[in-house]
Design a protein around this motif. Sequence first.
Motif, PDB file in Angstrom:
ATOM      1  N   PRO A   1      16.477  34.912  41.996  1.00 24.78           N
ATOM      2  CA  PRO A   1      16.767  35.323  41.183  1.00 24.78           C
ATOM      3  C   PRO A   1      17.299  36.353  41.137  1.00 24.78           C
ATOM      4  N   ALA A   2      16.481  37.406  39.713  1.00 16.54           N
ATOM      5  CA  ALA A   2      17.387  38.017  38.965  1.00 16.54           C
ATOM      6  C   ALA A   2      17.946  39.183  39.729  1.00 16.54           C
ATOM      7  N   ASP A   3      17.079  39.309  40.667  1.00 16.95           N
ATOM      8  CA  ASP A   3      17.637  40.728  41.095  1.00 16.95           C
ATOM      9  C   ASP A   3      18.351  40.828  42.309  1.00 16.95           C
ATOM     10  N   ARG A   4      19.160  39.725  42.368  1.00 20.98           N
ATOM     11  CA  ARG A   4      20.137  39.024  43.714  1.00 20.98           C
ATOM     12  C   ARG A   4      21.640  39.583  43.384  1.00 20.98           C
ATOM     13  N   PRO A   5      22.583  40.273  44.026  1.00 20.73           N
ATOM     14  CA  PRO A   5      23.515  41.050  43.367  1.00 20.73           C
ATOM     15  C   PRO A   5      24.219  39.382  43.791  1.00 20.73           C
ATOM     16  N   THR A   6      25.853  39.595  42.615  1.00 17.80           N
ATOM     17  CA  THR A   6      26.797  38.469  42.031  1.00 17.80           C
ATOM     18  C   THR A   6      27.911  38.760  43.118  1.00 17.80           C
ATOM     19  N   VAL A   7      28.655  37.676  43.813  1.00 17.32           N
ATOM     20  CA  VAL A   7      29.415  37.882  44.297  1.00 17.32           C
ATOM     21  C   VAL A   7      30.763  36.634  43.885  1.00 17.32           C
ATOM     22  N   LEU A   8      31.752  37.111  43.062  1.00 15.69           N
ATOM     23  CA  LEU A   8      32.240  36.434  42.079  1.00 15.69           C
ATOM     24  C   LEU A   8      33.309  36.040  42.988  1.00 15.69           C
ATOM     25  N   VAL A   9      33.881  34.624  43.035  1.00  9.88           N
ATOM     26  CA  VAL A   9      34.900  34.897  44.106  1.00  9.88           C
ATOM     27  C   VAL A   9      36.813  34.083  43.049  1.00  9.88           C
ATOM     28  N   ALA A  10      37.907  35.194  43.317  1.00  9.74           N
ATOM     29  CA  ALA A  10      38.355  33.677  41.924  1.00  9.74           C
ATOM     30  C   ALA A  10      39.806  34.202  42.834  1.00  9.74           C
ATOM     31  N   VAL A  11      40.065  32.646  43.333  1.00 10.02           N
ATOM     32  CA  VAL A  11      41.086  32.340  44.176  1.00 10.02           C
ATOM     33  C   VAL A  11      42.397  32.021  42.930  1.00 10.02           C
ATOM     34  N   GLY A  12      42.177  32.405  41.854  1.00  6.94           N
ATOM     35  CA  GLY A  12      43.457  31.845  40.640  1.00  6.94           C
ATOM     36  C   GLY A  12      44.209  30.291  40.668  1.00  6.94           C
ATOM     37  N   THR A  13      44.835  30.443  39.818  1.00 11.81           N
ATOM     38  CA  THR A  13      45.355  29.364  39.545  1.00 11.81           C
ATOM     39  C   THR A  13      46.824  28.180  40.255  1.00 11.81           C
ATOM     40  N   ASP A  14      46.788  28.867  41.327  1.00 10.53           N
ATOM     41  CA  ASP A  14      48.290  28.557  42.239  1.00 10.53           C
ATOM     42  C   ASP A  14      47.660  27.110  42.540  1.00 10.53           C
ATOM     43  N   ARG A  15      48.907  26.119  42.350  1.00  9.95           N
ATOM     44  CA  ARG A  15      48.286  24.571  42.798  1.00  9.95           C
ATOM     45  C   ARG A  15      48.041  24.725  44.401  1.00  9.95           C
ATOM     46  N   HIS A  16      48.428  25.659  45.399  1.00  4.00           N
ATOM     47  CA  HIS A  16      48.248  25.474  46.546  1.00  4.00           C
ATOM     48  C   HIS A  16      46.925  25.775  47.019  1.00  4.00           C
ATOM     49  N   ARG A  17      46.636  24.682  48.330  1.00  4.75           N
ATOM     50  CA  ARG A  17      44.938  25.178  47.902  1.00  4.75           C
ATOM     51  C   ARG A  17      44.883  26.790  49.029  1.00  4.75           C
ATOM     52  N   PHE A  18      43.524  27.339  48.523  1.00  8.81           N
ATOM     53  CA  PHE A  18      42.583  28.068  49.875  1.00  8.81           C
ATOM     54  C   PHE A  18      41.808  27.891  50.135  1.00  8.81           C
ATOM     55  N   ASP A  19      41.593  26.676  50.841  1.00 13.66           N
ATOM     56  CA  ASP A  19      40.329  25.906  51.592  1.00 13.66           C
ATOM     57  C   ASP A  19      39.987  27.362  52.812  1.00 13.66           C
ATOM     58  N   ARG A  20      40.675  27.663  53.535  1.00 10.36           N
ATOM     59  CA  ARG A  20      40.676  28.853  54.182  1.00 10.36           C
ATOM     60  C   ARG A  20      39.718  29.942  53.852  1.00 10.36           C
ATOM     61  N   LEU A  21      39.440  29.984  53.177  1.00  9.00           N
ATOM     62  CA  LEU A  21      39.516  31.266  52.004  1.00  9.00           C
ATOM     63  C   LEU A  21      37.704  30.668  51.507  1.00  9.00           C
TER      64      LEU A  21
ATOM     65  N   GLY B   1      45.623  37.629  46.744  1.00  5.36           N
ATOM     66  CA  GLY B   1      45.950  38.807  46.280  1.00  5.36           C
ATOM     67  C   GLY B   1      47.270  38.840  44.916  1.00  5.36           C
ATOM     68  N   GLY B   2      46.909  37.537  43.912  1.00  5.58           N
ATOM     69  CA  GLY B   2      47.910  37.518  42.364  1.00  5.58           C
ATOM     70  C   GLY B   2      47.301  39.431  41.686  1.00  5.58           C
ATOM     71  N   PRO B   3      48.675  39.533  41.929  1.00  2.75           N
ATOM     72  CA  PRO B   3      48.501  41.584  40.732  1.00  2.75           C
ATOM     73  C   PRO B   3      47.491  41.604  39.540  1.00  2.75           C
ATOM     74  N   ALA B   4      47.928  40.115  39.280  1.00  2.00           N
ATOM     75  CA  ALA B   4      46.593  39.468  37.627  1.00  2.00           C
ATOM     76  C   ALA B   4      45.248  40.478  37.902  1.00  2.00           C
ATOM     77  N   THR B   5      44.807  39.803  38.783  1.00  2.00           N
ATOM     78  CA  THR B   5      43.232  39.066  38.606  1.00  2.00           C
ATOM     79  C   THR B   5      43.102  40.613  39.613  1.00  2.00           C
ATOM     80  N   ILE B   6      44.063  41.081  40.500  1.00  2.00           N
ATOM     81  CA  ILE B   6      43.590  42.265  40.758  1.00  2.00           C
ATOM     82  C   ILE B   6      43.362  43.743  40.239  1.00  2.00           C
ATOM     83  N   LEU B   7      44.550  43.776  39.234  1.00  2.00           N
ATOM     84  CA  LEU B   7      44.010  44.371  37.941  1.00  2.00           C
ATOM     85  C   LEU B   7      43.293  44.160  36.727  1.00  2.00           C
ATOM     86  N   GLU B   8      42.734  43.098  36.714  1.00  2.00           N
ATOM     87  CA  GLU B   8      41.527  42.670  35.622  1.00  2.00           C
ATOM     88  C   GLU B   8      40.226  43.052  36.735  1.00  2.00           C
TER      89      GLU B   8
END
Length: 198
Positions: A14-34, A89-96
């Motif tokens: 539905p168009a009225d539902r809020p959207t949560v964007l999650v960005a884990v970045g491009t680091d080669r390590h997995r972030f499965d915990r998040l 916690g990547g600086p570029a993602t936070i700044l964007e």
Amino acid sequence: MQNVPVRIPRQRTPADRPTVLVAVGTDRHRFDRLIDWLEQWQAAAAGRAAVHVQYGHSRAPRFEEATAFLDHDALQRAMAGASLVVCHGGPATILEARRHRHLPIVVPRDPAHGEHVDDHQLLFARRLSDAGLIRLCQTQAELAAALDAGLREPTRFAVASDTGGRAARQEAVARVGGIVEELISARASRRILAWRSR
């Protein structure tokens, strides 16, 4: 081997539902915990929000929309259209995220979980949290509370528009750069002291 973005088919929401964007970045390590924390939160949230995830090298999550990588323009569009932004916690993602008027909900990568090579994201995120520039979440309960609060009162996770224009952005970049330099200096000093004490 070339990384090819994988898209999970989008379900109509539905168009009225809020959207949560999650960005884990491009680091080669997995972030499965998040990813695990978000899936558990979404199950408990009973579909109150659409969750769109850029998951990098982590496992592919079970969300309405998920892609391994987004190019710069696609990330900008996603941030501009999001109600809340969760990121590593990547600086570029936070700044964007802040440039798009979001107070980012930050879950820093932790080397104790094999999510990064060192603890610079933890240190950086703590400094930004102390300055009121992010909402730091280091536990699953903190993340769930932040997301619930953001859905109840979205204005708590919005920052004022950049009325100062380019000068204000340059000042913000310089401020973040200064914090990064301080952290690097402190780390180098600790290494020198540890080497001398051998």
